[in-house]
Design an enzyme around this catalytic site. Structure first.
Site, PDB file in Angstrom:
ATOM      1  N   ASP A  17      21.964  69.938 -83.696  1.00  0.00           N
ATOM      2  CA  ASP A  17      21.022  69.131 -84.015  1.00  0.00           C
ATOM      3  C   ASP A  17      21.604  67.612 -83.893  1.00  0.00           C
ATOM      4  O   ASP A  17      22.804  67.341 -83.990  1.00  0.00           O
ATOM      5  CB  ASP A  17      20.479  69.302 -85.349  1.00  0.00           C
ATOM      6  CG  ASP A  17      19.335  68.498 -85.971  1.00  0.00           C
ATOM      7  OD1 ASP A  17      18.522  68.085 -84.998  1.00  0.00           O
ATOM      8  OD2 ASP A  17      19.222  68.237 -87.051  1.00  0.00           O
ATOM      9  N   GLU A  77      19.407  64.520 -85.058  1.00  0.00           N
ATOM     10  CA  GLU A  77      19.152  63.483 -86.570  1.00  0.00           C
ATOM     11  C   GLU A  77      19.722  64.230 -87.664  1.00  0.00           C
ATOM     12  O   GLU A  77      19.357  65.314 -87.994  1.00  0.00           O
ATOM     13  CB  GLU A  77      17.542  63.281 -86.364  1.00  0.00           C
ATOM     14  CG  GLU A  77      17.050  62.718 -85.208  1.00  0.00           C
ATOM     15  CD  GLU A  77      15.433  62.517 -85.292  1.00  0.00           C
ATOM     16  OE1 GLU A  77      14.969  61.747 -86.151  1.00  0.00           O
ATOM     17  OE2 GLU A  77      14.764  63.194 -84.586  1.00  0.00           O
TER      18      GLU A  77
END
Lengths: 204, 204
Positions: free
Chosen positions: A7, A9
């Site tokens: 991922d 953020e």
């Protein structure tokens, strides 16, 4: 052979919309799916705000260009990318992530795109596919990779549970409690240690 | 949304085994599948030569570290990686490609691996899967990307014909003649032009 999916953020960069709201002084842009559960309604609202405030893509990118990756993110990624293939798998938009991805030394980013008018106005957005993160993990397994997936929040769980090895990075408490089987890393040194323990000698 | 898959050798870097044979002065290592059609027999032969000559992985990597990408390769890749996701899809081994991939600014490489003993001796090799290049193109289409694939030789044709857009880069004459439908680029400027013509305005 291993491949890692991360991922973006919360793992390598700040939450882009939240920091963007702070940088521009537009608190309405802090809205998240907790406030507006329907993602499409939320995105239409955000785009409406951008257009109302006269923010075009170059203005938005200029603001995002002032953001920085989390401390240590680039060094961690640089080190891992020397050893195994790495993909960044995000629900963000490539045009938003661009300046931050550049500061991370251009890892490969699989995400969504904004639709931009010729004058730079944000017209809409395009999701690449539903359940996109999980689908990436499955596709890489189909290429005979053992997939290590790392994320921090609810939208990562499909990817983390489909992967051969899911790891939570600085997760909020509820995510942690609901998924006690997933190992947790609180910093890059811990994450590095967890991943190194999964790799074959020739990948280390 | 587009994603580009590139062959490595002949497109961005020299043919590694051939240059390695030249650098080490071991002409037997110039053997290719034209000389030994059975790839497994060829690889076993190459590994036997490496071991007979006492070449361990660090020695091999030191030789490869003296090689350079083709002129302009890094600049071309840097430019494209700012715009769309890029994968390097190769039949080579990650430990061989490593030093050259570093000089290309670490694009994501999907390839095979050598099996290395703890003392650095090359024990064997592992193909990730049969028909690996074509499978990457198909997997990326399954993630809803329109795939642009670029390669120069017979082992790329599965990927080039499965992709939404296949492009030959400096192909040998027979490959060119047998696949007249595939557009051909002879340098990075032509390749850049062909790819730019396929992208959406917001990807350019």
């Amino acid at each position: 052979m291993h491949l890692a999916c991360f991922d973006l953020e919360g793992v390598f960069v700040p939450e882009i919309w939240i920091r963007f709201a702070e940088e521009t002084g537009i608190p309405e842009l802090r809205l998240t799916t907790r406030d507006v559960p329907d993602y499409d309604a939320l995105m239409r609202r955000r785009i409406e705000i951008l257009n109302r405030k006269g923010l075009r893509l170059p203005d938005i990118q200029a603001v995002i260009a002032r953001m920085e990756p989390l401390p240590g993110a680039r060094e961690f990624l640089d080190g891992l990318r020397r050893r195994i293939p790495v993909l960044i798998v995000s629900d963000t938009f490539s045009q938003f992530a661009g300046p931050l991805i550049a500061k991370l030394n251009h890892p490969t980013l699989l995400c969504n795109r904004l639709e931009i008018d010729p004058d730079g106005k944000v017209r809409g957005y395009r999701l690449r596919q539903p359940d996109g993160k999980r689908r990436v993990a499955l596709a890489m397994q189909g290429l005979n990779y053992r997939v290590i997936a790392v994320g921090d929040s609810y939208n990562d769980l499909g990817m983390l549970t489909a992967a051969d090895h899911g790891i939570l990075f600085r997760p909020p408490d509820p995510v942690c409690r609901e998924h006690p089987a997933l190992p947790v890393a609180e910093d890059y040194a811990q994450l590095e240690g967890l991943i190194a323990g999964l790799l074959a000698p020739e990948e280390r």
